[in-house]
Design a protein around this motif. Structure first.
Motif, PDB file in Angstrom:
ATOM      1  N   GLU A  28       0.829  -1.202   0.000  1.00  0.00           N
ATOM      2  CA  GLU A  28       0.000   0.000   0.000  1.00  0.00           C
ATOM      3  C   GLU A  28       0.869   1.260   0.000  1.00  0.00           C
ATOM      4  OE1 GLU A  28      -4.086   1.547   2.220  1.00  0.00           O
ATOM      5  OE2 GLU A  28      -2.648   0.314   3.334  1.00  0.00           O
ATOM      6  N   LEU A  32       1.142   4.206  -2.864  1.00  0.00           N
ATOM      7  CA  LEU A  32       1.029   5.616  -2.509  1.00  0.00           C
ATOM      8  C   LEU A  32       2.194   6.418  -3.098  1.00  0.00           C
ATOM      9  CD1 LEU A  32      -0.281   7.925  -0.854  1.00  0.00           C
ATOM     10  CD2 LEU A  32       1.111   7.158   1.091  1.00  0.00           C
ATOM     11  N   ALA A  47      -6.835  11.804  -0.735  1.00  0.00           N
ATOM     12  CA  ALA A  47      -8.029  10.997  -0.463  1.00  0.00           C
ATOM     13  C   ALA A  47      -8.906  10.900  -1.704  1.00  0.00           C
ATOM     14  CB  ALA A  47      -8.808  11.601   0.698  1.00  0.00           C
ATOM     15  N   ARG A  49      -7.933  11.119  -4.854  1.00  0.00           N
ATOM     16  CA  ARG A  49      -7.250  10.274  -5.836  1.00  0.00           C
ATOM     17  C   ARG A  49      -7.367   8.794  -5.484  1.00  0.00           C
ATOM     18  NH1 ARG A  49      -1.627  12.809  -8.179  1.00  0.00           N
ATOM     19  NH2 ARG A  49      -2.471  14.821  -8.918  1.00  0.00           N
ATOM     20  N   LEU A  50      -7.379   8.517  -4.178  1.00  0.00           N
ATOM     21  CA  LEU A  50      -7.471   7.126  -3.733  1.00  0.00           C
ATOM     22  C   LEU A  50      -8.915   6.648  -3.569  1.00  0.00           C
ATOM     23  CD1 LEU A  50      -4.655   7.075  -0.997  1.00  0.00           C
ATOM     24  CD2 LEU A  50      -4.517   6.195  -3.327  1.00  0.00           C
ATOM     25  N   SER A  51      -9.855   7.588  -3.726  1.00  0.00           N
ATOM     26  CA  SER A  51     -11.287   7.284  -3.544  1.00  0.00           C
ATOM     27  C   SER A  51     -11.538   6.688  -2.162  1.00  0.00           C
ATOM     28  CB  SER A  51     -11.780   6.320  -4.630  1.00  0.00           C
ATOM     29  OG  SER A  51     -11.603   6.881  -5.912  1.00  0.00           O
ATOM     30  N   ARG A  52     -10.953   7.336  -1.155  1.00  0.00           N
ATOM     31  CA  ARG A  52     -11.090   6.842   0.213  1.00  0.00           C
ATOM     32  C   ARG A  52     -11.508   7.983   1.125  1.00  0.00           C
ATOM     33  NH1 ARG A  52      -5.794   3.636   1.939  1.00  0.00           N
ATOM     34  NH2 ARG A  52      -6.960   3.720   3.914  1.00  0.00           N
ATOM     35  N   ASP A  53     -11.998   7.592   2.308  1.00  0.00           N
ATOM     36  CA  ASP A  53     -12.416   8.556   3.316  1.00  0.00           C
ATOM     37  C   ASP A  53     -11.215   9.383   3.790  1.00  0.00           C
ATOM     38  OD1 ASP A  53     -14.394   9.486   5.464  1.00  0.00           O
ATOM     39  OD2 ASP A  53     -12.707   8.744   6.649  1.00  0.00           O
ATOM     40  N   GLU A  54     -11.415  10.673   3.904  1.00  0.00           N
ATOM     41  CA  GLU A  54     -10.310  11.574   4.224  1.00  0.00           C
ATOM     42  C   GLU A  54      -9.713  11.298   5.602  1.00  0.00           C
ATOM     43  OE1 GLU A  54      -9.676  16.387   4.534  1.00  0.00           O
ATOM     44  OE2 GLU A  54     -11.031  15.605   2.995  1.00  0.00           O
ATOM     45  N   ALA A  56      -9.604   8.432   7.246  1.00  0.00           N
ATOM     46  CA  ALA A  56      -8.816   7.200   7.191  1.00  0.00           C
ATOM     47  C   ALA A  56      -7.493   7.431   6.466  1.00  0.00           C
ATOM     48  CB  ALA A  56      -9.605   6.097   6.494  1.00  0.00           C
ATOM     49  N   VAL A  57      -7.538   8.211   5.397  1.00  0.00           N
ATOM     50  CA  VAL A  57      -6.319   8.509   4.644  1.00  0.00           C
ATOM     51  C   VAL A  57      -5.353   9.326   5.493  1.00  0.00           C
ATOM     52  CG1 VAL A  57      -5.412   9.850   2.692  1.00  0.00           C
ATOM     53  CG2 VAL A  57      -7.337   8.300   2.360  1.00  0.00           C
ATOM     54  N   PHE A  60      -3.338   7.015   7.638  1.00  0.00           N
ATOM     55  CA  PHE A  60      -2.392   6.268   6.805  1.00  0.00           C
ATOM     56  C   PHE A  60      -1.207   7.138   6.405  1.00  0.00           C
ATOM     57  CE2 PHE A  60      -1.589   4.916   2.216  1.00  0.00           C
ATOM     58  CZ  PHE A  60      -0.653   3.957   2.565  1.00  0.00           C
TER      59      PHE A  60
END
Length: 333
Positions: A28, A32, A47, A49-54, A56-57, A60
């Motif tokens: 992962e 990134l 977030a 670009r990764l299509s993920r919750d901000e 959670a990003v 990470f």
């Protein structure tokens, strides 16, 4: 494996370490790094670009920052992340990761590679060779005596101890590894690691390391005005500054020697402690024997031209046959 190759190129990974990259970065994290490449992006943009919750990003990214996979900076209250490199990730991993799971043969290659990078990246050493500057943006400027380290400790408001990346990478001796003292907030970042010490604990540690035979270096030269930064407790076989000084021929200039040992042979008990402790062969057995206190012993000789003025010999001499004097003026240290 396109991901591995893309990551290695962006992260400046040496070819020989590619089979062991899984120790340094997760898949992962590699993805990134490849996604960021040369960009510096905000959490919101990453977030998206990764299509993920901000939220959670954000966690990470902070973890990747702590592991030196990423760097970050704040611009007008917004945090931006960019890619770090293998050189900095290696230093973090050798200090706080399971570094010794990597085969020793590969670790020796890493040490050689890292030392070469160290010389390239710290090109201010060239100033030391070409001129005689009072150090600008340098490190390990002075070889320090034990009482000088104690003065720095007394003046510090915060003291943190960390393992030494030189020793972890080189692994050439059995000396202690937790030996680097960092002073005050300006020199301790949010990912420095290590643990805080009281002044009493710091002095106790430095005395222990001195008894081990480790030299002390640090600075800056005007630390009384600016505050001290770091004190390292060094050997000649692992520590990059001394290895670099030997390689570059900067003896006496960097790290700067301000003292020299004076040896009283008539007072010497010929125990040989100075011979075993001196990392520069200034003290040596000369191949002859001498009678001392009714016993025949190996004769100790001293070559002042080889002395770097660290004081490790004098601190251990049971006969007090060695003292340190200042090079300029000849004042007793």
């Amino acid at each position: 494996m396109p991901l591995l190759e893309d990551f290695s190129s962006i992260f400046a990974v040496p070819d020989f370490i590619k089979p062991y990259l899984h120790f340094f970065a997760t898949e992962e994290e590699m993805q990134l790094v490849v996604m960021l490449a040369k960009d510096s992006l905000s959490i919101a943009t990453i977030a998206a670009r990764l299509s993920r919750d901000e939220a959670a990003v954000a966690g990470f990214l902070e973890q990747a920052y702590q592991r030196y996979i990423l760097n970050k900076e704040v611009k007008e209250t917004t945090v931006y992340y960019s890619v770090s490199d293998f050189y900095h990730r290696l230093k973090n991993f050798c200090l706080f990761g399971n570094y010794h799971i990597i085969p020793r043969r590969v670790r020796k290659e890493l040490d050689a590679w890292d030392f070469t990078e160290y010389l390239k990246r710290n090109d201010y050493f060239r100033k030391v060779i070409d001129a005689s500057p009072e150090y600008d943006d340098c490190h390990n400027e002075w070889i320090l005596l034990l009482h000088e380290v104690e003065e720095m400790i007394d003046a510090a408001s915060v003291i943190r101890v960390l393992p030494c990346d030189c020793k972890m990478l080189a692994d050439n001796c059995d000396h202690s590894r937790e030996i680097c003292l960092v002073f005050d907030g300006n020199h301790i970042s949010d990912r420095s690691g290590g643990r805080e010490l009281s002044k009493e604990e710091a002095k106790k540690l430095v005395h222990k390391l001195d008894r081990e035979g480790l030299m002390h270096t640090g600075g800056p030269p005007n630390w009384q005005e600016t505050g001290s930064s770091v004190v390292c407790n060094c050997c000649t076989c692992c520590c990059y500054p001394f290895r670099a000084a030997k390689h570059l021929g900067t003896k006496g200039k960097w790290p700067k020697s301000r003292y020299i040992a004076v040896y009283n042979s008539s007072q010497c008990c010929q125990c040989g402690l100075c011979v075993s402790r001196c990392g520069f062969s200034a003290f040596a057995f000369d191949g002859t024997d001498v009678e001392k206190d009714g016993k025949v012993k190996k004769n100790v000789s001293f070559n002042p031209e080889l002395c770097w003025g660290c004081g490790i010999c004098a601190n251990a001499c049971p006969a007090q046959a060695i003292r340190l004097v200042k090079i300029s003026g000849g004042q007793t240290a």
